[in-house]
Scaffold this active site. Sequence first.
Site, mmCIF file in Angstrom:
data_model
loop_
_atom_site.group_PDB
_atom_site.id
_atom_site.type_symbol
_atom_site.label_atom_id
_atom_site.label_comp_id
_atom_site.label_asym_id
_atom_site.label_seq_id
_atom_site.Cartn_x
_atom_site.Cartn_y
_atom_site.Cartn_z
ATOM 1 N N ALA A 14 38.246 30.237 35.861
ATOM 2 C CA ALA A 14 38.873 29.063 36.488
ATOM 3 C C ALA A 14 40.223 28.681 35.890
ATOM 4 C CB ALA A 14 37.916 27.870 36.411
ATOM 5 N N GLY A 16 42.492 30.968 34.991
ATOM 6 C CA GLY A 16 43.446 32.051 35.248
ATOM 7 C C GLY A 16 44.457 31.684 36.328
ATOM 8 N N ARG A 17 45.459 32.568 36.511
ATOM 9 C CA ARG A 17 46.465 32.332 37.560
ATOM 10 C C ARG A 17 45.783 32.148 38.912
ATOM 11 N NH1 ARG A 17 49.232 35.590 34.027
ATOM 12 N NH2 ARG A 17 47.908 37.336 34.612
ATOM 13 N N ASN A 129 43.234 42.862 48.315
ATOM 14 C CA ASN A 129 44.183 41.853 48.765
ATOM 15 C C ASN A 129 43.527 41.004 49.852
ATOM 16 O OD1 ASN A 129 46.501 40.526 50.123
ATOM 17 N ND2 ASN A 129 47.671 41.746 48.663
ATOM 18 N N HIS A 160 54.910 43.850 40.799
ATOM 19 C CA HIS A 160 54.193 42.626 40.396
ATOM 20 C C HIS A 160 54.796 42.057 39.119
ATOM 21 C CE1 HIS A 160 51.077 44.202 43.126
ATOM 22 N NE2 HIS A 160 50.689 42.946 43.227
ATOM 23 N N LYS A 164 50.682 41.571 34.862
ATOM 24 C CA LYS A 164 49.640 42.360 35.538
ATOM 25 C C LYS A 164 49.198 43.526 34.654
ATOM 26 C CE LYS A 164 48.280 44.427 39.932
ATOM 27 N NZ LYS A 164 46.958 43.768 39.875
ATOM 28 N N THR A 171 46.105 46.503 45.959
ATOM 29 C CA THR A 171 46.684 46.545 47.311
ATOM 30 C C THR A 171 47.281 47.917 47.606
ATOM 31 O OG1 THR A 171 47.263 44.240 47.006
ATOM 32 C CG2 THR A 171 48.295 45.378 48.865
HETATM 33 N N1 LIG Z 1 42.485 40.584 45.795
HETATM 34 C C1 LIG Z 1 43.521 39.743 45.775
HETATM 35 O O1 LIG Z 1 43.966 39.218 46.817
HETATM 36 C C2 LIG Z 1 44.132 39.405 44.459
HETATM 37 C C3 LIG Z 1 43.613 39.947 43.326
HETATM 38 N N2 LIG Z 1 44.076 39.596 42.096
HETATM 39 C C4 LIG Z 1 43.362 40.151 40.951
HETATM 40 O O2 LIG Z 1 42.616 39.113 40.340
HETATM 41 C C5 LIG Z 1 42.442 39.402 38.964
HETATM 42 C C6 LIG Z 1 42.875 38.195 38.128
HETATM 43 O O3 LIG Z 1 44.259 38.016 38.254
HETATM 44 P P1 LIG Z 1 44.997 36.787 37.532
HETATM 45 O O4 LIG Z 1 44.405 35.508 37.979
HETATM 46 O O5 LIG Z 1 46.441 37.028 37.703
HETATM 47 O O6 LIG Z 1 44.583 37.077 36.004
HETATM 48 P P2 LIG Z 1 44.392 36.040 34.819
HETATM 49 O O7 LIG Z 1 44.303 36.850 33.567
HETATM 50 O O8 LIG Z 1 45.415 34.946 34.913
HETATM 51 O O9 LIG Z 1 42.968 35.357 35.123
HETATM 52 C C7 LIG Z 1 41.722 35.963 34.881
HETATM 53 C C8 LIG Z 1 40.825 34.889 34.332
HETATM 54 O O10 LIG Z 1 39.487 35.404 34.233
HETATM 55 C C9 LIG Z 1 39.000 35.067 32.953
HETATM 56 N N3 LIG Z 1 37.918 35.944 32.526
HETATM 57 C C10 LIG Z 1 37.994 37.236 32.158
HETATM 58 N N4 LIG Z 1 36.765 37.666 31.770
HETATM 59 C C11 LIG Z 1 35.920 36.610 31.906
HETATM 60 C C12 LIG Z 1 34.534 36.426 31.670
HETATM 61 N N5 LIG Z 1 33.747 37.409 31.194
HETATM 62 N N6 LIG Z 1 33.981 35.211 31.910
HETATM 63 C C13 LIG Z 1 34.738 34.193 32.385
HETATM 64 N N7 LIG Z 1 36.070 34.305 32.614
HETATM 65 C C14 LIG Z 1 36.653 35.515 32.390
HETATM 66 C C15 LIG Z 1 40.213 35.199 32.047
HETATM 67 O O11 LIG Z 1 39.988 34.604 30.801
HETATM 68 P P3 LIG Z 1 40.730 35.246 29.496
HETATM 69 O O12 LIG Z 1 42.191 34.937 29.678
HETATM 70 O O13 LIG Z 1 40.084 34.537 28.372
HETATM 71 O O14 LIG Z 1 40.454 36.722 29.534
HETATM 72 C C16 LIG Z 1 41.252 34.473 32.911
HETATM 73 O O15 LIG Z 1 41.175 33.077 32.772
HETATM 74 C C17 LIG Z 1 43.249 40.683 38.693
HETATM 75 O O16 LIG Z 1 42.370 41.787 38.753
HETATM 76 C C18 LIG Z 1 44.227 40.711 39.865
HETATM 77 O O17 LIG Z 1 44.699 41.979 40.170
HETATM 78 C C19 LIG Z 1 45.093 38.708 41.949
HETATM 79 C C20 LIG Z 1 45.674 38.154 43.047
HETATM 80 C C21 LIG Z 1 45.248 38.456 44.400
HETATM 81 O O1 LIG Z 2 47.484 40.875 39.868
HETATM 82 C C1 LIG Z 2 48.059 40.310 40.836
HETATM 83 O O2 LIG Z 2 48.828 39.360 40.668
HETATM 84 C C2 LIG Z 2 47.768 40.782 42.185
HETATM 85 N N1 LIG Z 2 46.829 41.654 42.335
HETATM 86 C C3 LIG Z 2 46.374 42.223 43.551
HETATM 87 C C4 LIG Z 2 46.596 43.723 43.528
HETATM 88 O O3 LIG Z 2 46.315 44.359 42.499
HETATM 89 O O4 LIG Z 2 47.012 44.267 44.544
HETATM 90 C C5 LIG Z 2 46.873 41.516 44.770
HETATM 91 C C6 LIG Z 2 48.215 40.882 44.663
HETATM 92 O O5 LIG Z 2 49.204 41.809 44.988
HETATM 93 C C7 LIG Z 2 48.473 40.191 43.344
#
Ligand SMILES: NC(=O)C1=CN([C@@H]2O[C@H](COP(=O)(O)OP(=O)(O)OC[C@H]3O[C@@H](n4cnc5c(N)ncnc54)[C@H](OP(=O)(O)O)[C@@H]3O)[C@@H](O)[C@H]2O)C=CC1
Ligand SMILES: O=C(O)C1=N[C@H](C(=O)O)C[C@H](O)C1
Length: 271
Positions: A14, A16-17, A129, A160, A164, A171
């Site tokens: 919660a 995270g980005r 995505n 990105h 990342k 995607t």
């Molecule tokens: N499918 C889509 O449309 C999209 C996918 N993504 C994907 O989403 C993922 C997260 O991206 P992003 O938000 O930028 O990354 P962040 O690192 O900002 O956020 C991930 C969060 O998950 C937490 N986390 C990791 N492991 C655990 C665990 N075991 N229990 C609880 N919390 C945990 C992290 O905590 P901590 O920092 O302590 O590790 C962090 O707060 C990536 O794989 C990204 O590629 C992103 C955007 C769009």
């Molecule tokens: O990590 C990201 O930020 C994103 N991850 C996804 C990916 O791996 O394609 C989706 C989006 O592009 C942002």
Amino acid sequence: MSETNSMRLVVVGAEGRMGRMLVRAVAEAEGCTLAAAIEREGASALGHDAGTLAGLPPLGVAVTDDPLAAFAAADGVLDFTAPAATVHFAELAAQARIVHVIGTTGLSEDDLAKLKAASYHARIVRSGNMSLGVNLMAALVRKVAATLGAEFDIEISEMHHRMKVDAPSGTALLLGEAAAEGRGVDLPSVRVSTRDGHTGARKPGDIGFATLRGGSVVGDHSVIFAGAGETLTISHHAADRGLFATGAVKAALWAQPKPPGLYSMADVLDL
Ligand SMILES: NC(=O)C1=CN([C@@H]2O[C@H](COP(=O)(O)OP(=O)(O)OC[C@H]3O[C@@H](n4cnc5c(N)ncnc54)[C@H](OP(=O)(O)O)[C@@H]3O)[C@@H](O)[C@H]2O)C=CC1
Ligand SMILES: O=C(O)C1=N[C@H](C(=O)O)C[C@H](O)C1
């Protein structure tokens, strides 16, 4: 579903980005409520209000490190975390028989096999995505790849933000799979993700990936069909992470009445 007929959703990761975007999207959407917010043991966010962390007024939901208790009292989980965490959450979501929306990328073949096993009990929607634009782009790429034939070389580029951690992006791989499907080939047999040094000429039929990282770029993707004398490029630019979060909430609401199984955003969007 709860008595009020509102889908109770848990956001994992919660702080995270994406986690903060997901909290906002749940708070703003019709038909769902934030039931819990999870971070890992020892995280600085524990005990803080999830709404406040997301830049909203307090929502009365404190961040905890107890996903088991949270999932037992919920209808679904929104998970954009990391591969090991997602595999663990999938086991818990399957035990609780709830919806699991997975945006996490960088999953290995072994991780994907575990998600497949979990989907016999949970309703999983997984996509690299969650945006409408990219999923529509994948459908176009499949069609163009099938139409143009192997005399057009396919290259996929992605850029990105500097934080990342996985490459190529989920995607880019989704788009690569769409291109390979259009050509009637398996992506692993034609995938080229690195080029460095004396590589030799391009092998006919390869699908190449180029990865760029820098700054705060949310997500840019292009699929290039390069032929003799002409090039066709299909591109997508994401300007705001909010679109992935609203897509994830839409997926959860869509999956709620469905039987257990592994679904994609193409299913959700009926593409
Ligand atoms: N499918 C889509 O449309 C999209 C996918 N993504 C994907 O989403 C993922 C997260 O991206 P992003 O938000 O930028 O990354 P962040 O690192 O900002 O956020 C991930 C969060 O998950 C937490 N986390 C990791 N492991 C655990 C665990 N075991 N229990 C609880 N919390 C945990 C992290 O905590 P901590 O920092 O302590 O590790 C962090 O707060 C990536 O794989 C990204 O590629 C992103 C955007 C769009
Ligand atoms: O990590 C990201 O930020 C994103 N991850 C996804 C990916 O791996 O394609 C989706 C989006 O592009 C942002």
